[in-house]
Write an enzyme that holds these catalytic residues in place. Structure first.
Site, mmCIF file in Angstrom:
data_model
loop_
_atom_site.group_PDB
_atom_site.id
_atom_site.type_symbol
_atom_site.label_atom_id
_atom_site.label_comp_id
_atom_site.label_asym_id
_atom_site.label_seq_id
_atom_site.Cartn_x
_atom_site.Cartn_y
_atom_site.Cartn_z
ATOM 1 N N LYS A 195 -3.740 -4.346 59.531
ATOM 2 C CA LYS A 195 -2.685 -5.354 59.468
ATOM 3 C C LYS A 195 -1.732 -5.021 58.330
ATOM 4 O O LYS A 195 -2.133 -4.946 57.166
ATOM 5 C CB LYS A 195 -3.304 -6.730 59.246
ATOM 6 C CG LYS A 195 -2.291 -7.849 59.128
ATOM 7 C CD LYS A 195 -2.988 -9.194 59.115
ATOM 8 C CE LYS A 195 -2.008 -10.337 58.967
ATOM 9 N NZ LYS A 195 -2.690 -11.631 58.959
ATOM 10 N N LYS A 248 -1.624 -4.623 63.982
ATOM 11 C CA LYS A 248 -0.604 -5.662 63.888
ATOM 12 C C LYS A 248 0.383 -5.352 62.783
ATOM 13 O O LYS A 248 -0.067 -5.017 61.685
ATOM 14 C CB LYS A 248 -1.334 -6.968 63.585
ATOM 15 C CG LYS A 248 -0.474 -8.150 63.378
ATOM 16 C CD LYS A 248 -1.332 -9.346 63.119
ATOM 17 C CE LYS A 248 -0.445 -10.478 62.671
ATOM 18 N NZ LYS A 248 -1.137 -11.478 61.961
HETATM 19 C C1 PBG Z 1 -2.616 -15.108 59.345
HETATM 20 C C2 PBG Z 1 -1.823 -14.643 60.497
HETATM 21 C C3 PBG Z 1 -0.473 -14.285 60.514
HETATM 22 C C4 PBG Z 1 -0.175 -13.928 61.828
HETATM 23 C C5 PBG Z 1 -1.326 -14.083 62.577
HETATM 24 N N1 PBG Z 1 -2.352 -14.510 61.723
HETATM 25 C C6 PBG Z 1 0.558 -14.350 59.482
HETATM 26 C C7 PBG Z 1 0.462 -13.635 58.212
HETATM 27 O O1 PBG Z 1 -0.343 -12.756 57.991
HETATM 28 O O2 PBG Z 1 1.272 -14.007 57.392
HETATM 29 C C8 PBG Z 1 1.171 -13.462 62.313
HETATM 30 C C9 PBG Z 1 1.359 -13.450 63.773
HETATM 31 C C10 PBG Z 1 2.755 -13.329 64.229
HETATM 32 O O3 PBG Z 1 3.698 -13.056 63.475
HETATM 33 O O4 PBG Z 1 2.951 -13.518 65.436
HETATM 34 N N2 PBG Z 1 -3.365 -16.258 59.646
#
Ligand code: PBG
Length: 324
Positions: A195, A248
């Site tokens: 991520k 991601k």
């Molecule tokens: C954290 C989380 C995030 C997303 C999914 N789970 C945001 C972050 O890390 O700030 C982002 C998903 C998206 O942008 O569609 N709980």
């Protein structure tokens, strides 16, 4: 012998192109994200994500029925609440919005797979994914402990898959041991192993009200400049016995997806995030692109790069198109 290769014979008609198709997309590849809210009793639209709405508990039945009817097999749940505190206690409360939502969905007559996003940022008043110190730094082991409580409470509520998204060191190991100790040996963990710290999450943070009050997530999410570091994160999660891995964001990270595909035989999930969705929506609302064609090209691209499954806000529309 000097001759040219007439490769075009392989794509000269629609039927031969169909016959030779290397990558396909089916409804079963899609996971739909739902923002479950306890701040309102009605659907609430999200400005930066046209077409996506926060869903109150009272509308979940309707929502799940629609999703299931389209043929979508899995949803991932995010909670929206205004009950926030320093340690995000709503995230691991038996009466938290996600725990209620999971129990409710499981009470419907449906076999839909419920994936629980396991994080604290939607529940802490500072917006970070766990416990912070006075300097606003995220404390690793304390936050892992809290996240493990979140995972257990989601398991007890009936989640089918636990998806820790905070990128803390040791989180997969901690959650796995806890689940095993509590009779959930067969509950899979799907980690956000790879991520990146990304501006593509902007609209999500509006939708889930989870923007950090101070600072950012750069000390826990991976810098987008680094591919080898991404692979090390993957290796760590595999070492800690993860069952499925998420990459991601997706669109700007197809090289990473492809690398992850080479590195592991575990199922690989691409998260086509909120900013990617918002860009496509904005351009299509302006009439600048053909939304359906662009979305299909993007999702097939993610599959070609190595994704087995795709988490996407376009899932419902894609399911409709594929059903046509
Ligand atoms: C954290 C989380 C995030 C997303 C999914 N789970 C945001 C972050 O890390 O700030 C982002 C998903 C998206 O942008 O569609 N709980």
């Amino acid at each position: 012998m000097n001759r040219i290769n007439r490769n075009r014979k392989m794509r000269s008609t629609e039927s031969i192109r169909n016959l030779l198709k290397e990558t396909t997309l089916s409804i079963g590849d899609l996971i739909y994200p739902i923002f479950v809210t306890e701040t309102t009793d009605d659907y609430k639209s999200i400005k930066s994500m046209p077409g996506i709405e926060q869903v109150p508990l009272g509308k979940l039945k309707e929502e799940i029925t629609k999703i299931k009817k389209l043929g979508i097999q899995a949803v991932i749940l995010f909670g929206v609440t205004n009950k926030k505190d320093e340690l995000g206690s709503e995230a691991y409360s038996n009466q938290g919005i996600i725990q209620k939502a999971i129990r409710l969905i499981k009470s419907f007559d449906t076999d839909i797979i419920v994936i629980a996003d396991t994080c604290l940022c939607e529940y802490t008043n500072h917006g970070h994914c766990g416990k912070i110190n006075e300097k606003g730094e995220l404390l690793n082991d304390e936050s892992v402990e809290l996240s493990t409580k979140v995972a257990l409470s989601q398991a007890l509520a009936g989640a089918d898959i636990i998806a820790p998204s905070s990128c803390l060191d040791g989180i997969v190991h901690s959650i796995r041991s806890c689940l095993d100790k509590n009779g959930f040996e067969y509950l899979p963990v799907m980690s956000y192993a790879v991520k990146f710290a990304s501006s593509f999450y902007g609209p999500f943070r509006d939708a889930a009200d989870s923007t950090p009050e101070i600072g950012n997530r750069k000390s826990y999410q991976i810098p987008y400049t680094n591919k080898r570091e991404a692979v090390r994160e993957l290796e760590s999660d595999i070492h800690e016995s993860v069952d499925m891995v998420i990459v991601k964001p997706a669109l700007n990270y197809m090289d990473i997806l492809s690398e992850v595909r080479q590195e592991t035989r575990l199922p690989v999930v691409a998260y086509n995030v909120s900013g990617e969705y918002a860009m496509v929506k904005a351009a299509s609302q302006n009439g600048w692109i053909n939304e359906k064609k662009i979305v299909m090209e993007i999702l097939i691209g993610l599959k070609r790069a190595g994704a087995d499954l795709i988490i996407t806000y376009h899932a419902k529309e894609v399911a409709k198109w594929l059903n046509e």
